[in-house]
Design a protein around this motif. Structure first.
Motif, PDB file in Angstrom:
ATOM      1  N   TYR A   1      13.034 -14.772 -10.266  1.00  0.00           N
ATOM      2  CA  TYR A   1      13.867 -13.970 -10.566  1.00  0.00           C
ATOM      3  C   TYR A   1      15.021 -13.677 -10.195  1.00  0.00           C
ATOM      4  N   ALA A   2      14.918 -12.949  -8.747  1.00  0.00           N
ATOM      5  CA  ALA A   2      15.749 -12.476  -8.416  1.00  0.00           C
ATOM      6  C   ALA A   2      15.457 -11.908  -6.750  1.00  0.00           C
ATOM      7  N   ASP A   3      15.524 -11.311  -6.018  1.00  0.00           N
ATOM      8  CA  ASP A   3      15.715 -11.591  -4.716  1.00  0.00           C
ATOM      9  C   ASP A   3      15.254  -9.928  -4.243  1.00  0.00           C
ATOM     10  N   THR A   4      15.981  -8.996  -5.143  1.00  0.00           N
ATOM     11  CA  THR A   4      15.342  -7.626  -5.122  1.00  0.00           C
ATOM     12  C   THR A   4      14.564  -7.252  -5.738  1.00  0.00           C
ATOM     13  N   ALA A   5      13.715  -6.461  -5.139  1.00  0.00           N
ATOM     14  CA  ALA A   5      12.319  -5.919  -7.034  1.00  0.00           C
ATOM     15  C   ALA A   5      13.261  -4.880  -6.557  1.00  0.00           C
ATOM     16  N   LEU A   6      12.711  -4.141  -7.561  1.00  0.00           N
ATOM     17  CA  LEU A   6      12.904  -2.511  -7.900  1.00  0.00           C
ATOM     18  C   LEU A   6      11.407  -1.832  -8.933  1.00  0.00           C
ATOM     19  N   ILE A   7      10.775  -1.252  -8.190  1.00  0.00           N
ATOM     20  CA  ILE A   7       9.545  -0.799  -8.231  1.00  0.00           C
ATOM     21  C   ILE A   7       9.356   0.548  -8.624  1.00  0.00           C
ATOM     22  N   GLU A   8       9.318   1.076 -10.196  1.00  0.00           N
ATOM     23  CA  GLU A   8       9.642   2.341 -10.784  1.00  0.00           C
ATOM     24  C   GLU A   8       8.254   2.703 -11.694  1.00  0.00           C
TER      25      GLU A   8
ATOM     26  N   SER B   1       0.856  -0.919  -0.097  1.00  0.00           N
ATOM     27  CA  SER B   1      -0.287   0.032  -0.299  1.00  0.00           C
ATOM     28  C   SER B   1       1.150   1.390  -0.476  1.00  0.00           C
ATOM     29  N   SER B   2       1.996   0.460   0.734  1.00  0.00           N
ATOM     30  CA  SER B   2       2.626   2.462   1.322  1.00  0.00           C
ATOM     31  C   SER B   2       3.503   2.736  -1.021  1.00  0.00           C
ATOM     32  N   ILE B   3       4.055   1.676  -1.114  1.00  0.00           N
ATOM     33  CA  ILE B   3       4.397   1.577  -3.136  1.00  0.00           C
ATOM     34  C   ILE B   3       3.405   2.554  -3.472  1.00  0.00           C
ATOM     35  N   VAL B   4       2.097   1.958  -3.295  1.00  0.00           N
ATOM     36  CA  VAL B   4       0.463   2.367  -4.512  1.00  0.00           C
ATOM     37  C   VAL B   4       0.470   4.156  -3.781  1.00  0.00           C
ATOM     38  N   ASP B   5       1.276   3.919  -2.257  1.00  0.00           N
ATOM     39  CA  ASP B   5       1.097   5.228  -1.680  1.00  0.00           C
ATOM     40  C   ASP B   5       1.968   6.570  -2.393  1.00  0.00           C
ATOM     41  N   ARG B   6       3.505   6.437  -2.366  1.00  0.00           N
ATOM     42  CA  ARG B   6       4.253   6.850  -2.526  1.00  0.00           C
ATOM     43  C   ARG B   6       4.074   6.537  -4.405  1.00  0.00           C
ATOM     44  N   LEU B   7       4.411   6.094  -5.270  1.00  0.00           N
ATOM     45  CA  LEU B   7       4.889   6.205  -6.648  1.00  0.00           C
ATOM     46  C   LEU B   7       3.963   5.997  -7.346  1.00  0.00           C
ATOM     47  N   GLY B   8       2.321   6.123  -7.579  1.00  0.00           N
ATOM     48  CA  GLY B   8       1.378   6.518  -7.469  1.00  0.00           C
ATOM     49  C   GLY B   8       1.228   4.618  -8.364  1.00  0.00           C
ATOM     50  N   LEU B   9      -0.329   4.602  -9.522  1.00  0.00           N
ATOM     51  CA  LEU B   9      -0.497   4.071 -10.448  1.00  0.00           C
ATOM     52  C   LEU B   9      -0.173   3.898 -12.020  1.00  0.00           C
ATOM     53  N   PRO B  10       0.235   3.896 -12.876  1.00  0.00           N
ATOM     54  CA  PRO B  10       0.913   2.832 -12.943  1.00  0.00           C
ATOM     55  C   PRO B  10       2.163   2.388 -12.837  1.00  0.00           C
TER      56      PRO B  10
END
Length: 345
Positions: free
Chosen positions: A196-203, A154-163
């Motif tokens: 595929y990886a143990d760390t995600a980048l969300i932009e 939820s914090s990701i959506v609040d901070r970065l918005g969508l999409p």
């Protein structure tokens, strides 16, 4: 293990090696490995080898396996060209081994490769160099277990918005990449990414024209090749990248002269800021205001029949064999033998 080798064409002029005119250099192309991108690497390696042979270069192709060190030690090639995608091939580790063996590399050395391989670190470096990159966060899988996923999502959506775009922080060929347009899709996208990886980048997702700008240095400094525009009616995913028919490419990209100059500038700034050598490819999005957003960079661009660097080279009028031979010549003239020097303090 891949052990194909070829003698140069008798009609091709030999390249001088270590002050010995007339002797054709031996180039060892590394392809394969055990990453998720093994098949693409094998295809890329074969295409590079075929092009070099057509230009009169002696080539052998080697897999990255338990026989590699013995093969390189016995062969003592004049140059090693890693055409490897994914972990080990692009994270600097195989390049470290090549230098430990006292052999010359074509391309970026291990330390700069590690910086470029991490998308979040590369984005931080180029942003400090003045480039624009979408706002992002980088989160390891372990953090979701420790803090619980609901609040983080939820914090990701609040901070970065969508999409937003979710992708492995280290990886290529669009494996594990998702475009998330609703909050309900985010959890699934994270699970796919973590496969595929143990760390995600969300932009933050940026709408616009997707372009790739390749950079080559043939000895007189880095030069940007014509940008390639990528048009697809769905995601530019692994299947779309390597199976003809799902994507339409425009080389050069359908950009104004000013925008084309700008995306080429961005790719060159990224190449310099990240300390890359000989060749690279930067992926960008040009938004509706003409702003070029840096997404990521690749120190070992794909070289398959549908890959972007070869398309850009041909759009610039290069014969691939001649271009790759020129990269070999420039590397033989400039690359040191042995361990990569420490950066200046």
């Amino acid at each position: 293990m891949i052990t194909s080798a070829s003698s140069p064409s008798a009609a091709a002029a030999a390249l001088p090696v270590d002050g010995a005119p007339g002797r054709t250099p031996r180039v060892a192309v590394l392809a394969g490995g055990l990453s998720h991108e093994r098949d693409v690497s094998l295809r890329s390696g074969r295409r590079v080898a075929e092009a070099l042979r057509s230009a009169g270069v002696e080539v052998s192709v080697h897999d990255v396996d338990a026989d590699l060190i013995a093969a390189l030690t016995d062969l003592q090639p004049d140059l090693v060209w890693p055409v490897l995608h994914g972990a080990s091939g692009e994270d600097g580790s195989v390049r470290d081994v090549v230098q430990l063996l006292g052999l010359r590399l074509l391309g970026t050395g291990p330390r700069a490769s590690r910086v470029a391989w991490s998308k979040s670190i590369a984005k931080t470096v180029v942003s400090r160099a003045g480039l624009v990159t979408p706002e992002f966060v980088t989160l390891p899988q372990s953090l979701f277990r420790e803090l619980g996923p609901a609040r983080i999502l939820s914090s990701i959506v609040d901070r970065l918005g969508l999409p937003v775009v979710v992708k492995p922080s280290r990886g290529g060929s669009a494996l594990g990449v998702s475009v998330v347009r609703s909050a309900s899709e985010l959890a699934r996208a994270m699970v796919e990414c973590f496969s595929y990886a143990d760390t995600a980048l969300i932009e933050r997702a940026v709408s616009g024209v997707e372009v790739a700008v390749s950079v080559v240095d043939l000895g007189d400094g880095p030069v940007a090749l014509p940008p390639v525009e990528i048009v697809t009616d769905g995601p530019y995913d692994y299947d779309a990248r390597y199976h003809p028919g799902r994507v339409e490419y425009f080389a050069p990209a359908r950009l104004s002269e000013a925008t084309r100059a700008e995306v080429e500038r961005v790719a060159l700034v990224a190449h310099h800021a990240l300390g890359l050598t000989r060749l690279s490819r930067s992926d960008l999005i040009v938004d509706t205001d003409g702003v070029a957003h840096f997404l990521e960079v690749n120190v070992s661009p794909g070289m398959t029949e549908t890959s972007l660097l070869p398309q850009a080279a041909e759009a610039a009028g290069h014969n691939l064999g001649t271009l790759y031979r020129s990269l070999v010549e420039a590397s033989l003239a400039a690359s040191p033998v042995g361990l990569e020097p420490a950066p200046a303090s």
